[in-house]
Scaffold this active site. Structure first.
Site, mmCIF file in Angstrom:
data_model
loop_
_atom_site.group_PDB
_atom_site.id
_atom_site.type_symbol
_atom_site.label_atom_id
_atom_site.label_comp_id
_atom_site.label_asym_id
_atom_site.label_seq_id
_atom_site.Cartn_x
_atom_site.Cartn_y
_atom_site.Cartn_z
ATOM 1 N N ASP A 354 92.777 82.699 2.128
ATOM 2 C CA ASP A 354 93.849 82.158 1.287
ATOM 3 C C ASP A 354 95.102 83.008 1.493
ATOM 4 O OD1 ASP A 354 94.365 80.268 -1.214
ATOM 5 O OD2 ASP A 354 95.322 82.191 -1.627
ATOM 6 N N ILE A 355 96.245 82.358 1.686
ATOM 7 C CA ILE A 355 97.510 83.080 1.864
ATOM 8 C C ILE A 355 97.946 83.621 0.504
ATOM 9 C CG2 ILE A 355 99.918 82.903 2.564
ATOM 10 C CD1 ILE A 355 99.104 80.629 4.421
ATOM 11 N N GLU A 397 96.887 76.123 0.989
ATOM 12 C CA GLU A 397 97.033 77.308 1.831
ATOM 13 C C GLU A 397 95.691 77.967 2.136
ATOM 14 O OE1 GLU A 397 97.748 78.695 -2.468
ATOM 15 O OE2 GLU A 397 98.025 76.906 -1.252
#
Length: 489
Positions: A354-355, A397
């Site tokens: 996950d960003i 994301e």
């Protein structure tokens, strides 16, 4: 019997422009007899004209489908090509393939597509005459009856099985089993690529030995070398698919003198090769060589169709922005990999990435900048991971990575390298540098006891822990791993 030296084609319900183009392209060797929708030539006309191929428009096919099979079944013995015009669905395309069409052509109909169909029609016509000639030899030489019947049975079985699947590995698996009834085949390997693409090749290897066994590398080098010899190009990227071995051990080395490399060609283009490993040095009789050549032609056609179908499916399975696989295809692939690894009792790991603070990137730099980060991150993942690893965009994301044959500790080291590489990478948008880090959740199916939903839940729980512990780190559900020092430091 027809009274002309040209081969006859039938056209059912063709549009005027399609009819004119087909007639023009085939004029040298073929005569086209065009019939309106609803007009079905009977079996007597079939015997008289002996058509080499039947061109059928979608409208004519729709009309044929509602007719009694007693009226239309004699058409099935001749190669048929469906011309899809206007609107059509994937279901209709699959139905056409299931109904035995030799080719399904999407609009627009072009001269090159017609030439390709006519070329393969001539090959099929030649194969038919080969079979008839062999049958006459059987009748003339009764002492060879049993062997000739075996050959004929092989051809029928081989062609039937080659066309009953659109998965390359299943087609090669069937070919391996069928060829073992004709020759002393111990193992088979294959390699396929998209012809005419750049200076290097991107290929798929089909091998019947496990990756950890030395025989696997021997087969890999054999196939890669065969591709380079056939094309003069280097294979710069490849994926590997496993076939089920004929031999119980599944670890046969490709010995010198017992391996034959046979090219796969359609329409004059080489797009792959098959490597046959035999139990003894191969000495073929004339009839065996002819049958093998015919089998390879149809194997090539079946594999080329399967590759085209796979490319079409691949576009439907990709995320449009990042060009990695989408969530739907990830769910399917994860189930397949779990089943495969359980069957061979091998470890498998799953990463969920996950960003960090992605909303802040969008709010600060704009959504186009966010899209740039997603695309560049996906490219980094594709270029950093192994060819056997599987990357997908899970949503927003979040990305997932399936790591076949990978223990938890090895997966953690790979995830940490990814985390560090992304943290040190310069993401740019409109000449502005955007700092990006990721949090990674890791789940391992070491004992092959987890279902896909459990493995995903475990990775998600691990990702939550990574964010809870301050982000920009790799964690499992119960611990986080020591971070590597920066390359810069």
């Amino acid at each position: 019997m027809r009274g002309t030296s040209k081969n006859i084609m039938w056209g059912l319900g063709l549009l005027p422009e399609d009819e004119a183009l087909i007639r023009s392209v085939g004029n040298a060797e073929f005569t086209l007899i065009s019939l309106p929708i609803g007009t079905i030539p009977d079996a007597e006309a079939m015997d008289r004209d002996e058509p080499s191929i039947i061109w059928i428009s979608k409208s004519a096919w729709d009309a044929l489908k509602v007719m009694p099979t007693t009226t239309t079944r004699h058409l099935d013995i001749t190669p048929r090509v469906l011309l899809l015009g206007g609107e059509y669905s994937m279901l209709e395309l699959e139905e056409a393939l299931d109904n035995g069409f030799t080719d399904v052509i999407k609009p627009p109909l072009t001269e090159s597509r017609i030439k390709d169909v006519l070329l393969r029609t001539a090959e099929t016509h030649n194969l038919y005459h080969d079979i008839m000639r062999m049958t006459r030899e059987i009748c003339l030489e009764r002492e060879l009856l049993e062997r000739k019947n075996d050959i004929l049975s092989f051809i029928v079985s081989f062609l039937s099985r080659a066309t009953e699947s659109l998965e390359p590995e299943e087609i090669l698996q069937s070919a391996q089993e069928e060829l073992a009834t004709l020759l002393p085949v111990a193992a088979i390997g294959g390699i396929c690529w998209v012809p005419g693409t750049g200076r290097d090749l991107d290929a798929t290897l089909y091998i019947s030995t496990q990756e950890e066994h030395p025989a696997h590398n021997e087969w890999k080098e054999l196939l890669l070398g065969g591709a380079e010899k056939l094309t003069g190009k280097r294979v710069s990227a490849y994926a590997t698919e496993l076939l089920s071995p004929i031999d119980a051990t599944g670890h046969l080395m490709p010995e010198s003198g017992k391996v034959a490399i046979l090219p796969l060609k359609t329409a004059g283009e080489t797009f792959g090769a098959v490597a046959l490993l035999t139990r003894t040095e191969l000495h073929l009789g004339k009839d065996q060589v002819q049958v093998l050549k015919s089998a390879m032609k149809h194997l090539a056609l079946a594999l080329r169709n399967a590759m085209l179908y796979k490319q079409m499916k691949l576009h439907a399975d990709l995320d449009g922005l990042t060009l990695v696989h989408n969530r739907r295809h990830f769910d399917k692939r994860l189930n397949e990999e779990l089943e495969r690894h359980a069957r061979y009792n091998q470890p498998l790991s799953l990463l969920m990435l996950d960003i960090d603070h992605f909303k802040m990137i969008n709010d600060t730099h704009g959504h186009q900048a966010g899209d740039t980060v997603l695309k560049e991150l996906a490219a980094l993942l594709r270029n950093t991971l192994r060819n056997t690893d599987y990357v997908s965009r899970y949503g927003g994301e979040e990305f997932t990575v399936i790591l076949p044959h990978t223990q938890e500790q090895d997966a953690a080291q790979l995830a940490e390298r990814l985390r560090l590489k992304i943290a040190e990478y310069t993401f740019m948008h409109d000449s502005t540098s955007i700092p990006v880090t990721i949090s990674v959740g890791l789940a391992a199916n070491a004992d092959n006891h987890l279902e896909s939903a459990d493995l995903i839940a475990e990775a998600d729980k691990a990702l939550y822990r990574a964010k809870e512990q301050g982000r920009n780190r790799v964690c499992t559900s119960d611990r986080c791993f020591r971070r590597l020092a920066s390359v810069a430091s």
